[in-house]
Design a protein around this motif. Structure first.
Motif, mmCIF file in Angstrom:
data_model
loop_
_atom_site.group_PDB
_atom_site.id
_atom_site.type_symbol
_atom_site.label_atom_id
_atom_site.label_comp_id
_atom_site.label_asym_id
_atom_site.label_seq_id
_atom_site.Cartn_x
_atom_site.Cartn_y
_atom_site.Cartn_z
ATOM 1 N N LYS A 61 67.616 10.016 34.087
ATOM 2 C CA LYS A 61 68.269 11.218 33.541
ATOM 3 C C LYS A 61 67.341 12.390 33.741
ATOM 4 O O LYS A 61 66.445 12.626 32.949
ATOM 5 N N ARG A 94 84.454 25.372 24.579
ATOM 6 C CA ARG A 94 84.133 25.590 23.159
ATOM 7 C C ARG A 94 83.911 27.069 22.845
ATOM 8 O O ARG A 94 83.464 27.416 21.762
ATOM 9 N N GLY A 133 70.437 20.044 20.306
ATOM 10 C CA GLY A 133 70.573 18.904 19.393
ATOM 11 C C GLY A 133 69.266 18.560 18.699
ATOM 12 O O GLY A 133 69.185 17.566 17.976
ATOM 13 N N GLY A 134 68.224 19.342 18.901
ATOM 14 C CA GLY A 134 66.952 19.122 18.194
ATOM 15 C C GLY A 134 65.989 18.278 19.009
ATOM 16 O O GLY A 134 66.058 18.228 20.247
ATOM 17 N N ALA A 135 65.105 17.604 18.305
ATOM 18 C CA ALA A 135 64.071 16.813 18.982
ATOM 19 C C ALA A 135 64.725 15.761 19.883
ATOM 20 O O ALA A 135 65.625 15.044 19.440
ATOM 21 N N ARG A 136 64.269 15.689 21.147
ATOM 22 C CA ARG A 136 64.855 14.709 22.070
ATOM 23 C C ARG A 136 64.452 13.320 21.604
ATOM 24 O O ARG A 136 63.268 12.944 21.655
ATOM 25 N N ILE A 137 65.449 12.575 21.162
ATOM 26 C CA ILE A 137 65.189 11.311 20.473
ATOM 27 C C ILE A 137 64.403 10.344 21.362
ATOM 28 O O ILE A 137 63.457 9.696 20.906
ATOM 29 N N GLN A 138 64.726 10.314 22.648
ATOM 30 C CA GLN A 138 64.059 9.369 23.567
ATOM 31 C C GLN A 138 62.572 9.685 23.758
ATOM 32 O O GLN A 138 61.807 8.842 24.183
ATOM 33 N N MET A 166 71.443 17.121 28.241
ATOM 34 C CA MET A 166 71.030 16.366 27.057
ATOM 35 C C MET A 166 71.128 17.201 25.779
ATOM 36 O O MET A 166 70.240 17.175 24.928
ATOM 37 N N GLY A 167 72.198 17.953 25.687
ATOM 38 C CA GLY A 167 72.447 18.729 24.462
ATOM 39 C C GLY A 167 71.338 19.726 24.155
ATOM 40 O O GLY A 167 71.115 20.062 22.982
#
Ligand code: HXC
Length: 535
Positions: free
Chosen positions: A82, A45, A144-149, A111-112
């Protein structure tokens, strides 16, 4: 771009104890972040990895990594399976230009680059280190911001980072580079820092992404149209600089750092470029057009006055009616603030007010003298400006200049009208040295408008349009001679000296070098926690 090669530099074939061998394996693993595949994707990228970015930042590519072996503690949603050493962020310290800097780089390959509890704790710890040793922080965002998990632990982490950003503000310079996604509440860490550099094409910042925007308000826009580098550098003013790629972004960070002190207790480094402090510039005598309605380029004035090639413009594409940036005068760092007659006649509006006042606040916090070049016809009139709060925004400029205690030097090149004259670093807000060019017009308003009000009756009595015009020309001339010039202000001492434009550089250098030992003299006020700046 070279493929990522994980190398620890250990000698092959060397026999080592098992403990050391284990450590080496762990470091090798940690340096891979989210793995080779993710690294390849990052490269494909056009983006560098977190460690590659830090290598570019630090002198000789060398830095000490902190908390390399930190891992997250989450177990829900498969998080127990993970894990990666470092938890998606590299924190470090090293030297940039021979001075200490703390570097933080989010690792998108794990994890982004999302921010969970431990990821945030690392950022907070590194910022605390910077604060305690008085070193600037550079934070390269790619996440990617706040780690959703991790739910509320992620949110708490962001809160902790913001809290540190606020408490570090005004103590150490904080520079954010956006080198990938930066979305949702995550945008507020960079927004709380002093400068934001965005990479064109690979970075974006927004509170709510395109999908939510479409669902909520029906607008169709892509990531870059919503919050890309160009948008934030020209429309929102969120970004101060745009870089074409990661390498250029890191170069800009280093350049910016070269103008800044390490902390608020230090002076910025003095660097001579060999430009004589006595250099005069005859071109300046011709630069201001005879017709006051005609524009000219204030950046040309700035570039001709400061040390050759040292002007680093900040917020170049935002609120172009004002110009701000760093420069050097006989090697000393100064912050330049100016009106730009070439754009909207240099009049002040909401965006220019925000741009100027925030920059002045930064300069004052970090001991950088302010040099103002004034040519300002007023505040932009109209319902848009009034309804959107030009009153409260314009007040910020006054507040920032009045509160600043660093040396303040002002050059009035042409128009200096009304409230905008007061606001733009006038003597009345505490300027230490004010020079005016003979072309300066210091007055309540422009000569034509003033004559039309003062001699309204006489003008109305004119028998023809021609007679009115003739009379008006005469009255404008009279107003200019009697009021709209630098000599009335000079006779009161509001202007210290009227100079030939060609002499601006030598005069400013002398004034600056006298003012470098300025002591903070404040009006006696009762003790207060802080003022209530019209933010
Ligand atoms: C957990 C995340 C993640 C997140 C990305 N990943 N964002 N994991 N939490 N927030 C993971 C992906 O699942 C994926 O894992 C890997 O990172 C790479 O992501 P991709 O989607 O493959 O990459 P890409 O196509 O480049 O897209 C990047 C992206 C997208 C635009 C950032 O991942 C995305 O939209 N993520 C969610 C963004 C988001 O809504 N974040 C919350 C914002 S709100 P695998 O295992 O597949 O490789 C917020 C609130 C903060 O941050 C509040 C503070 C007060």
């Amino acid at each position: 771009m070279k493929p990522f090669k994980c190398t620890s530099g250990f000698a092959l074939g060397e026999s080592v104890r098992p403990e050391i061998s284990k450590l080496r394996e762990m470091i090798e693993e940690a340096r891979l972040g989210g793995g080779l595949k993710a690294i390849e994707k990052q490269h494909s990228r056009g983006k560098l990895t977190a460690r590659e970015r830090l290598e570019l930042l630090f002198d000789g590519g060398s830095y000490v990594e902190l908390d390399m072996l930190v891992t997250h503690r989450a177990t829900e949603f498969g998080m127990d399976k993970k894990k990666a050493f470092g938890d998606g962020v590299v924190t470090s310290f090293g030297k940039v230009g021979g001075r200490n800097v703390v570097g933080i780089a989010q690792d998108f390959t794990f994890m982004g680059g999302s921010l969970g509890e431990m990821h945030a704790a690392k950022i907070v710890k590194a910022t605390q280190l910077a604060l305690s040793v008085g070193a600037p922080v550079v934070f390269m965002n790619d996440s990617g911001g706040a780690r959703i998990q991790e739910g509320v632990d992620s949110l708490k982490g962001y809160g902790d980072v913001f809290y540190m950003n606020v408490h570090a503000s005004g103590v150490i310079p904080q520079i954010a580079a956006i080198m990938g996604p930066c979305a949702g509440g995550a945008v507020y860490s960079p927004a709380l820092m002093d400068f934001i550099i965005m990479v064109e094409g690979t970075s974006f910042m927004f509170i709510t992404g395109p999908r939510v925007v479409k669902a909520a308000v029906g607008e169709e826009v892509d990531e870059h149209g919503l919050g890309g580098a160009v948008v934030h550098a020209s429309k929102s003013g969120v970004a101060h600089f745009v870089a074409k790629d990661d390498k250029e972004a890191v170069g800009l960070i280093k350049k910016l750092l070269s103008y800044l002190p390490s902390n608020n207790m230090e002076q910025p480094p003095r660097v001579s470029v060999g430009d004589s402090p006595d250099r005069e510039d005859a071109t300046l005598n011709q630069l201001v057009p005879e017709d006051p309605q005609k524009p000219y380029d204030m950046k040309e004035v700035i570039n001709r006055v400061v040390d050759s090639g040292t002007f680093l413009e900040v917020h170049k594409d935002y609120a172009r009616n004002a110009v701000v940036g760093f420069a050097r005068l006989n090697g000393w760092v100064v912050g330049v603030v100016a009106n730009q007659p070439n754009y909207l006649s240099g009049a002040l509006d909401i965006n220019a007010s925000d741009k100027i006042s925030r920059f002045v606040r930064f300069l004052d916090a970090f001991n950088i003298p302010i040099v103002t070049f004034m040519d300002v016809p007023g505040f932009i009139p109209g319902t848009y400006q009034e309804h959107n709060g030009i009153i409260r925004h314009g007040a910020k400029i006054i507040y920032a200049y009045a509160e600043a205690t660093v040396p303040k030097l002002t050059v009035i090149t042409r128009k200096a009208y009304g409230g905008s004259y007061i606001a733009m670093g006038s003597r009345h807000l505490g300027a230490d040295f004010v020079a005016a060019w003979p072309t300066a017009e210091i007055a309540v308003m422009g000569p034509k408008g003033a004559a039309e009000i003062i001699w309204r009756k006489e003008l109305a009595a004119a028998k023809s349009d021609e007679e009115r015009k003739e009379l008006l020309d005469k009255l404008v001339k009279e107003y200019k001679e009697r009021i709209a010039n630098p000599y009335v202000a000079a006779s009161r001492g509001y202007v210290d000296t009227v100079i030939e434009p060609s002499q601006t550089r030598p005069v400013l250098v002398k004034a600056l070098e006298t003012l470098l030992t300025k002591r903070e003299v404040r009006i006696r006020t009762p003790p207060k926690k802080h003022g209530n700046m019209p933010v």
